[in-house]
Design a protein around this motif. Structure first.
Motif, PDB file in Angstrom:
ATOM      1  N   ARG A 331       0.833  -1.210   0.000  1.00  0.00           N
ATOM      2  CA  ARG A 331       0.000   0.000   0.000  1.00  0.00           C
ATOM      3  C   ARG A 331       0.863   1.254   0.000  1.00  0.00           C
ATOM      4  NH1 ARG A 331      -3.010  -1.329   3.804  1.00  0.00           N
ATOM      5  NH2 ARG A 331      -4.728  -2.089   2.522  1.00  0.00           N
ATOM      6  N   PHE A 332       1.954   1.243   0.769  1.00  0.00           N
ATOM      7  CA  PHE A 332       2.844   2.403   0.788  1.00  0.00           C
ATOM      8  C   PHE A 332       3.432   2.644  -0.598  1.00  0.00           C
ATOM      9  CE2 PHE A 332       6.952   4.473   1.196  1.00  0.00           C
ATOM     10  CZ  PHE A 332       6.655   5.547   2.017  1.00  0.00           C
ATOM     11  N   ASN A 333       3.850   1.588  -1.279  1.00  0.00           N
ATOM     12  CA  ASN A 333       4.436   1.743  -2.611  1.00  0.00           C
ATOM     13  C   ASN A 333       3.455   2.335  -3.611  1.00  0.00           C
ATOM     14  OD1 ASN A 333       7.136   1.095  -2.497  1.00  0.00           O
ATOM     15  ND2 ASN A 333       6.841  -1.075  -2.899  1.00  0.00           N
ATOM     16  N   ALA A 334       2.174   2.134  -3.398  1.00  0.00           N
ATOM     17  CA  ALA A 334       1.160   2.646  -4.314  1.00  0.00           C
ATOM     18  C   ALA A 334       0.611   4.000  -3.887  1.00  0.00           C
ATOM     19  CB  ALA A 334       0.009   1.641  -4.417  1.00  0.00           C
ATOM     20  N   SER A 335       1.055   4.530  -2.766  1.00  0.00           N
ATOM     21  CA  SER A 335       0.461   5.744  -2.194  1.00  0.00           C
ATOM     22  C   SER A 335       1.229   6.987  -2.607  1.00  0.00           C
ATOM     23  CB  SER A 335       0.423   5.631  -0.673  1.00  0.00           C
ATOM     24  OG  SER A 335       1.745   5.647  -0.138  1.00  0.00           O
ATOM     25  N   ALA A 341      -0.822  10.237   6.186  1.00  0.00           N
ATOM     26  CA  ALA A 341      -1.425  10.152   7.516  1.00  0.00           C
ATOM     27  C   ALA A 341      -1.891   8.735   7.828  1.00  0.00           C
ATOM     28  CB  ALA A 341      -2.588  11.126   7.626  1.00  0.00           C
ATOM     29  N   GLN A 342      -2.177   7.947   6.800  1.00  0.00           N
ATOM     30  CA  GLN A 342      -2.653   6.574   7.021  1.00  0.00           C
ATOM     31  C   GLN A 342      -1.580   5.684   7.647  1.00  0.00           C
ATOM     32  OE1 GLN A 342      -3.155   4.221   3.276  1.00  0.00           O
ATOM     33  NE2 GLN A 342      -2.250   6.018   2.265  1.00  0.00           N
ATOM     34  N   PHE A 343      -0.311   6.116   7.570  1.00  0.00           N
ATOM     35  CA  PHE A 343       0.784   5.320   8.116  1.00  0.00           C
ATOM     36  C   PHE A 343       1.317   5.898   9.433  1.00  0.00           C
ATOM     37  CE2 PHE A 343       1.124   5.111   3.406  1.00  0.00           C
ATOM     38  CZ  PHE A 343       0.688   3.802   3.253  1.00  0.00           C
ATOM     39  N   LEU A 344       0.541   6.755  10.058  1.00  0.00           N
ATOM     40  CA  LEU A 344       1.029   7.497  11.217  1.00  0.00           C
ATOM     41  C   LEU A 344       1.447   6.598  12.370  1.00  0.00           C
ATOM     42  CD1 LEU A 344       1.490  10.284  12.446  1.00  0.00           C
ATOM     43  CD2 LEU A 344      -0.895  10.261  13.206  1.00  0.00           C
ATOM     44  N   THR A 345       0.744   5.518  12.605  1.00  0.00           N
ATOM     45  CA  THR A 345       1.061   4.638  13.730  1.00  0.00           C
ATOM     46  C   THR A 345       2.483   4.102  13.637  1.00  0.00           C
ATOM     47  OG1 THR A 345      -1.256   3.979  13.944  1.00  0.00           O
ATOM     48  CG2 THR A 345       0.388   2.545  14.955  1.00  0.00           C
ATOM     49  N   TYR A 346       2.944   3.821  12.428  1.00  0.00           N
ATOM     50  CA  TYR A 346       4.300   3.313  12.277  1.00  0.00           C
ATOM     51  C   TYR A 346       5.342   4.356  12.666  1.00  0.00           C
ATOM     52  CZ  TYR A 346       2.051  -0.459   9.697  1.00  0.00           C
ATOM     53  OH  TYR A 346       1.253  -1.526   9.346  1.00  0.00           O
ATOM     54  N   VAL A 347       4.964   5.621  12.580  1.00  0.00           N
ATOM     55  CA  VAL A 347       5.872   6.702  12.957  1.00  0.00           C
ATOM     56  C   VAL A 347       5.881   6.903  14.463  1.00  0.00           C
ATOM     57  CG1 VAL A 347       6.393   9.150  12.656  1.00  0.00           C
ATOM     58  CG2 VAL A 347       5.495   7.818  10.742  1.00  0.00           C
ATOM     59  N   THR A 348       4.736   6.873  15.078  1.00  0.00           N
ATOM     60  CA  THR A 348       4.645   7.176  16.504  1.00  0.00           C
ATOM     61  C   THR A 348       5.078   6.018  17.390  1.00  0.00           C
ATOM     62  OG1 THR A 348       2.318   6.494  16.545  1.00  0.00           O
ATOM     63  CG2 THR A 348       2.776   8.827  16.135  1.00  0.00           C
ATOM     64  N   HIS A 349       5.196   4.810  16.823  1.00  0.00           N
ATOM     65  CA  HIS A 349       5.565   3.646  17.630  1.00  0.00           C
ATOM     66  C   HIS A 349       6.657   2.819  16.944  1.00  0.00           C
ATOM     67  CE1 HIS A 349       1.661   4.766  19.283  1.00  0.00           C
ATOM     68  NE2 HIS A 349       2.003   4.114  20.373  1.00  0.00           N
ATOM     69  N   GLY A 391       4.125  15.035   4.443  1.00  0.00           N
ATOM     70  CA  GLY A 391       4.279  13.841   3.620  1.00  0.00           C
ATOM     71  C   GLY A 391       5.702  13.337   3.688  1.00  0.00           C
ATOM     72  N   GLU A 392       5.890  12.042   3.454  1.00  0.00           N
ATOM     73  CA  GLU A 392       7.217  11.434   3.518  1.00  0.00           C
ATOM     74  C   GLU A 392       7.929  11.688   2.188  1.00  0.00           C
ATOM     75  OE1 GLU A 392      10.506   9.710   3.306  1.00  0.00           O
ATOM     76  OE2 GLU A 392       9.135   8.370   2.226  1.00  0.00           O
ATOM     77  N   MET A 393       8.819  12.688   2.213  1.00  0.00           N
ATOM     78  CA  MET A 393       9.590  13.067   1.039  1.00  0.00           C
ATOM     79  C   MET A 393      11.001  13.414   1.493  1.00  0.00           C
ATOM     80  SD  MET A 393       6.804  15.563  -0.847  1.00  0.00           S
ATOM     81  CE  MET A 393       6.580  16.554   0.644  1.00  0.00           C
ATOM     82  N   MET A 394      11.952  13.405   0.573  1.00  0.00           N
ATOM     83  CA  MET A 394      13.302  13.869   0.881  1.00  0.00           C
ATOM     84  C   MET A 394      13.350  15.372   0.661  1.00  0.00           C
ATOM     85  SD  MET A 394      16.984  12.626  -0.578  1.00  0.00           S
ATOM     86  CE  MET A 394      16.816  11.067   0.305  1.00  0.00           C
ATOM     87  N   ARG A 395      13.718  16.099   1.704  1.00  0.00           N
ATOM     88  CA  ARG A 395      13.738  17.551   1.621  1.00  0.00           C
ATOM     89  C   ARG A 395      15.168  18.063   1.586  1.00  0.00           C
ATOM     90  NH1 ARG A 395       9.272  15.923   4.401  1.00  0.00           N
ATOM     91  NH2 ARG A 395       7.316  16.982   3.875  1.00  0.00           N
TER      92      ARG A 395
END
Length: 487
Positions: A331-335, A341-349, A391-395
């Motif tokens: 799902r991440f590869n297609a997003s 925001a749908q992947f937020l839990t993986y960030v907070t934990h 969003g998850e991007m390289m800045r």
């Protein structure tokens, strides 16, 4: 450029948070084969993404962007070697107005053709013309007969402005020498008898290009030596190594592998808009429907149709590899970054600190839930490269001067070098060691991260000395045959 210690504490705290957000499992291989679906599609598997202010002498006003695809290439992998997919889109996306939506896309399309070299075989007057089975039928490259090539690879680069789905403008890169829009690409490094001077051969495929609406730049597409160093096998085996041993104590398991590189150098003014900060990522797309042919040929082994579907996505290293849980990797590869925001839990934990605590007895930082990671992970590092987007991007803050290769700190910002990761990413930034140290709390208060100052490492060193200091920076690929062809 060095970070002043007196003014860096709050910035350093933010930086360690973003690093911590990029890890969750003990498996550090950037983005090679990171999701179940992409295992069967290596030609469109994005593996590493680099974006940095060019540090080649005289090119400081440019940004170099590199996207690697087709992982873990064994140099001897003939007879077809490692072409990219002619039905795919390979995109490099830039957001320059802080909304996590692409404003500029460089879309690569690959073209494969063959002259189908043949031999006349049989008795005089009764010969048969038989196509040869190899992409090389003799030596080629500098100083040899170029007719030894039996497969022609080329590509185009479309420049799309506005959202890729509803562009406001479309053009093509063109060759400054002849104004052509199609660029030839080198064959892979078969071996030294077929291509005695591969470095000289590949250099002929670096092009000066006109970028519509942007001025001039450079482009290269072709095989390079694998650029990601990691002690892969031992890391996957429950971090079966000494995590505080010497940084150069183990060879990289990717040392003898190659990769396929899409490299662009563009003027800073081409990619910036309202601020000096840009955000980038690469993605690949395939037609939705693929039907295997019962009578396949070289050009069309299958019939493909329908709209294009994104199958791979990559910005910062390690995210889908070790942050996103197994159920959501496809799902991440297609997003898109705007939907992260749908992947937020993986960030907070993130779980890597806890796993290292179990495996090695070190004390993990006690900061759960990691609500404080949300802003840093999704918006960039405050005071360094935040741009208002989510969003998850390289800045990359393009106003920070490039650091010459000999002066770069391979720990990037963690080592005081503001031109390195996570302010973009250079080939010599040792992102594995950076991530391991930061995730355990190198810059956190001692009461939260009592073991945070340990020199964590995977043992495979990466630094700028392993790369070229000129475009495209990644080095000559390992040859499939080391012999020089002499008796």
């Amino acid at each position: 450029m060095r970070l002043d210690l007196a003014r860096s504490r709050s910035l350093a705290f933010a930086i360690v948070l973003i690093f911590t957000a990029t890890l969750s499992m003990p498996a550090l291989a950037s983005s090679h084969r990171e999701a179940p679906a992409i295992l069967g599609m290596p030609q469109v598997d994005g593996t590493d993404f680099y974006m940095f202010r060019s540090y080649e002498t005289g090119r400081e006003d440019f940004v170099t962007i590199i996207a690697n695809y087709n992982p873990l290439q064994d140099p001897y992998g003939g007879p077809n070697y490692f072409p990219l997919d002619g039905e795919a889109f390979y995109d490099i996306n830039i957001d320059n107005d802080g909304d996590a939506v692409e404003d500029l896309t460089f879309r690569f399309r690959i073209i494969r053709r063959s002259p189908f070299a043949a031999l006349e075989i049989g008795d005089p007057g009764a010969t048969e013309t038989v196509a040869v089975p190899l992409v090389n039928v003799g030596p080629f490259g500098p100083g040899t007969d170029s007719e030894g090539v039996n497969e022609n690879r080329s590509y185009t680069v479309r420049v799309v402005r506005g959202g890729a789905a509803s562009p406001t403008g479309v053009g093509f890169l063109s060759n400054l020498d002849n104004n052509r829009r199609r660029f030839a690409a080198p064959l892979d490094n078969i071996g030294q008898k077929s291509i005695p001077d591969y470095a000289g051969y590949a250099d002929n495929f670096i092009y000066d290009v006109a970028i519509p609406g942007c001025g001039d730049g450079r482009v290269f597409v072709g095989q390079r030596k694998e650029s990601f160093a990691v002690n892969l096998g031992e890391v996957f085996d429950l971090v079966n190594l000494n995590p505080v041993g010497p940084r150069d104590g183990e060879p990289s398991d990717t040392e003898d592998k190659n990769i396929t590189t899409l490299a662009l150098e563009v003027p800073i003014s081409c990619v910036t808009a309202s601020s000096n900060v840009i955000a980038g990522w690469t993605a690949s797309w395939l037609p939705r429907t693929r039907m295997l042919s019962s009578d396949p040929d070289f050009v069309m082994p299958s019939a493909q149709s329908g709209d294009f579907v994104q199958v791979s996505r990559l910005a910062n290293p390690l995210v889908n590899e070790v942050v996103i849980g197994l159920p959501d990797k496809n799902r991440f590869n297609a997003s898109q970054p705007s939907g992260d925001a749908q992947f937020l839990t993986y960030v907070t934990h993130p779980t890597l600190p806890e796993l290292l605590q179990v495996l090695f007895g070190v004390q993990a930082p006690d900061l759960f839930p990691r609500e404080d990671l949300i802003q840093v992970f999704l918006t960039g590092v405050p005071g360094l490269n935040d741009d208002g987007s989510v969003g998850e991007m390289m800045r990359l803050n393009t106003s920070i001067p490039a650091v010459p290769a000999a002066e770069q700190d391979n720990l990037g910002v963690l080592g005081g070098d503001l031109a390195g990761f996570p302010n973009g990413r250079r080939p010599g930034d040792d992102t594995v060691d950076i991530a391991l140290r930061a995730v355990m709390g190198a810059l956190l208060p001692a009461d939260i991260a009592p073991d945070g100052q340990l020199p964590y490492t995977d043992g495979s060193l990466q630094d700028a000395a392993q790369f070229d200091s000129t475009f495209p920076y990644l080095t000559t690929p390992t040859p499939g045959s080391p012999n020089d062809g002499q008796p």
